[in-house]
Design a protein around this motif. Sequence first.
Motif, mmCIF file in Angstrom:
data_model
loop_
_atom_site.group_PDB
_atom_site.id
_atom_site.type_symbol
_atom_site.label_atom_id
_atom_site.label_comp_id
_atom_site.label_asym_id
_atom_site.label_seq_id
_atom_site.Cartn_x
_atom_site.Cartn_y
_atom_site.Cartn_z
ATOM 1 N N ALA A 1 -6.331 -6.381 -3.771
ATOM 2 C CA ALA A 1 -6.062 -7.743 -4.373
ATOM 3 C C ALA A 1 -7.521 -7.259 -5.795
ATOM 4 C CB ALA A 1 -6.050 -8.973 -3.829
ATOM 5 N N GLU A 2 -8.218 -6.868 -5.305
ATOM 6 C CA GLU A 2 -9.017 -7.035 -6.675
ATOM 7 C C GLU A 2 -9.458 -5.303 -7.107
ATOM 8 O OE1 GLU A 2 -13.007 -6.902 -4.452
ATOM 9 O OE2 GLU A 2 -12.925 -9.041 -4.125
ATOM 10 N N LEU A 3 -8.188 -4.214 -6.291
ATOM 11 C CA LEU A 3 -8.383 -3.034 -6.975
ATOM 12 C C LEU A 3 -6.877 -3.165 -7.531
ATOM 13 C CD1 LEU A 3 -8.638 -0.494 -4.044
ATOM 14 C CD2 LEU A 3 -10.399 -1.064 -6.442
ATOM 15 N N ALA A 4 -5.893 -3.901 -7.618
ATOM 16 C CA ALA A 4 -5.060 -4.092 -7.717
ATOM 17 C C ALA A 4 -4.646 -4.353 -8.944
ATOM 18 C CB ALA A 4 -3.756 -4.756 -7.174
ATOM 19 N N ARG A 5 -6.036 -5.525 -9.285
ATOM 20 C CA ARG A 5 -5.936 -6.256 -10.790
ATOM 21 C C ARG A 5 -6.574 -5.127 -11.687
ATOM 22 N NH1 ARG A 5 -7.289 -10.369 -7.600
ATOM 23 N NH2 ARG A 5 -6.112 -12.539 -8.023
ATOM 24 N N LEU A 6 -6.630 -3.481 -11.068
ATOM 25 C CA LEU A 6 -7.677 -2.842 -11.863
ATOM 26 C C LEU A 6 -6.660 -1.779 -11.761
ATOM 27 C CD1 LEU A 6 -11.121 -2.786 -10.672
ATOM 28 C CD2 LEU A 6 -10.199 -4.242 -12.299
ATOM 29 N N LEU B 1 -5.082 1.150 -2.001
ATOM 30 C CA LEU B 1 -4.929 0.454 -0.527
ATOM 31 C C LEU B 1 -4.692 -0.256 0.000
ATOM 32 C CD1 LEU B 1 -7.397 0.161 1.675
ATOM 33 C CD2 LEU B 1 -8.598 -1.479 -0.041
ATOM 34 N N MET B 2 -4.148 -1.453 -1.100
ATOM 35 C CA MET B 2 -3.010 -1.734 -0.514
ATOM 36 C C MET B 2 -1.647 -1.961 -0.064
ATOM 37 S SD MET B 2 -2.079 -5.293 -0.076
ATOM 38 C CE MET B 2 -3.672 -6.121 -1.122
ATOM 39 N N TRP B 3 -1.418 -0.040 -0.320
ATOM 40 C CA TRP B 3 -0.444 0.574 0.285
ATOM 41 C C TRP B 3 -0.398 0.368 1.554
ATOM 42 C CZ3 TRP B 3 1.224 6.193 -0.328
ATOM 43 C CH2 TRP B 3 2.247 6.648 0.524
ATOM 44 N N GLU B 4 -1.938 1.221 1.330
ATOM 45 C CA GLU B 4 -1.645 1.791 2.772
ATOM 46 C C GLU B 4 -2.069 0.940 3.787
ATOM 47 O OE1 GLU B 4 -5.383 3.804 1.759
ATOM 48 O OE2 GLU B 4 -4.673 5.463 0.714
ATOM 49 N N ALA C 1 7.487 -3.140 -1.218
ATOM 50 C CA ALA C 1 7.417 -3.122 -3.189
ATOM 51 C C ALA C 1 6.858 -2.327 -3.690
ATOM 52 C CB ALA C 1 6.822 -4.497 -3.858
ATOM 53 N N LEU C 2 6.234 -1.523 -2.909
ATOM 54 C CA LEU C 2 5.453 -0.266 -3.028
ATOM 55 C C LEU C 2 5.539 0.972 -3.067
ATOM 56 C CD1 LEU C 2 0.997 -1.432 -2.942
ATOM 57 C CD2 LEU C 2 3.262 -2.287 -4.871
#
Length: 329
Positions: A67-72, A77-80, A127-128
């Motif tokens: 989630a933190e990386l998605a904000r950037l 990582l979220m997909w994996e 979604a990803l």
Amino acid sequence: MRNLNLEASIWNLFTSAEFFEGAARECDATMEWFGTLAVSRQVVNFGRNNQIFDKFKQRARDFRRGAELARLGDYELMWEISDCIRGDIRGIMEQPLHSWMTAAEYNEFSNVRVDRLAAYARVINSALTNAFAGAGSFFELDPLDPEWAERRNDDDGFPGEEIVGVYNRSFTWFNEPLFPKLPDPLLEYVIDRSITCRTGEEVPWTGVWYPGTGLAHHSLTFAIRGLRMQPVYQFIKTAEERGPYPGGGNYFTPETLAVATEWHPVILSNRQAKNDGDLRAKAGEPCPKAGVWQPLDVDALPRTYQAGESMANLGSAYGLTVWRWLADR
């Protein structure tokens, strides 16, 4: 009739950092429930119970980091992680949990706790996936590979208007709602036709995109800045309409056809954004509000900024670039 506001709102919900954090909270809740029960039965060191507890703890950290990386703007990582959850659950459910859980406890664990986490992971992954794999499967798979002809045209996201069905059905899956409800009335979205990205081109903006084919038998999608734009998938038949699978069994997914097209961003309308006023910032200033910002220069593409991030200078003919806030991410 298709509802652009509804579909865009759901896409933005399912790809939001807040939604990813919801998956982390499901891991936390299941970890606490499992750990409390194991301690009460004095089976903490029985079998792989410690490893099961640690796995939920690890995945909660992974989802929060994602989630933190998605904000950037980094969703990889979220997909994996969302793709790993199915294997995690398979390994967990192979353990002898029946040997120390009652039937009611096992049902609570497998059909409620674990299923809630699995539902989050499935939605996030759907979604990803096309954002990461759609262009590759469309352009690069070997046509001599027997699987290529089948997989190239498969929509691994939400075919047609399926995303609305997933959202609506989610409120019947469990006693406690899985996902937050959308605002009522819905936010209003518009198609920004001033920006075009064709299938195979580099995506200039992270967010929801509208296909040049229109939505009849097609769907919106989520695309990520810097990756290649995916095709659009034409909805052909439902799984039931496809009939029996050659060699036995039935299809579980609809039939779709991958088509190259032009895409346009779907952004909040000015009527919704006006609550924030005509919010502007100059190059070099810290971003006053996270979201999508549009340079005032003609033909300049919008960018996503985090609050506090330095606004970029694009070498405007008018001096420093001036940015206008458009929408949330």
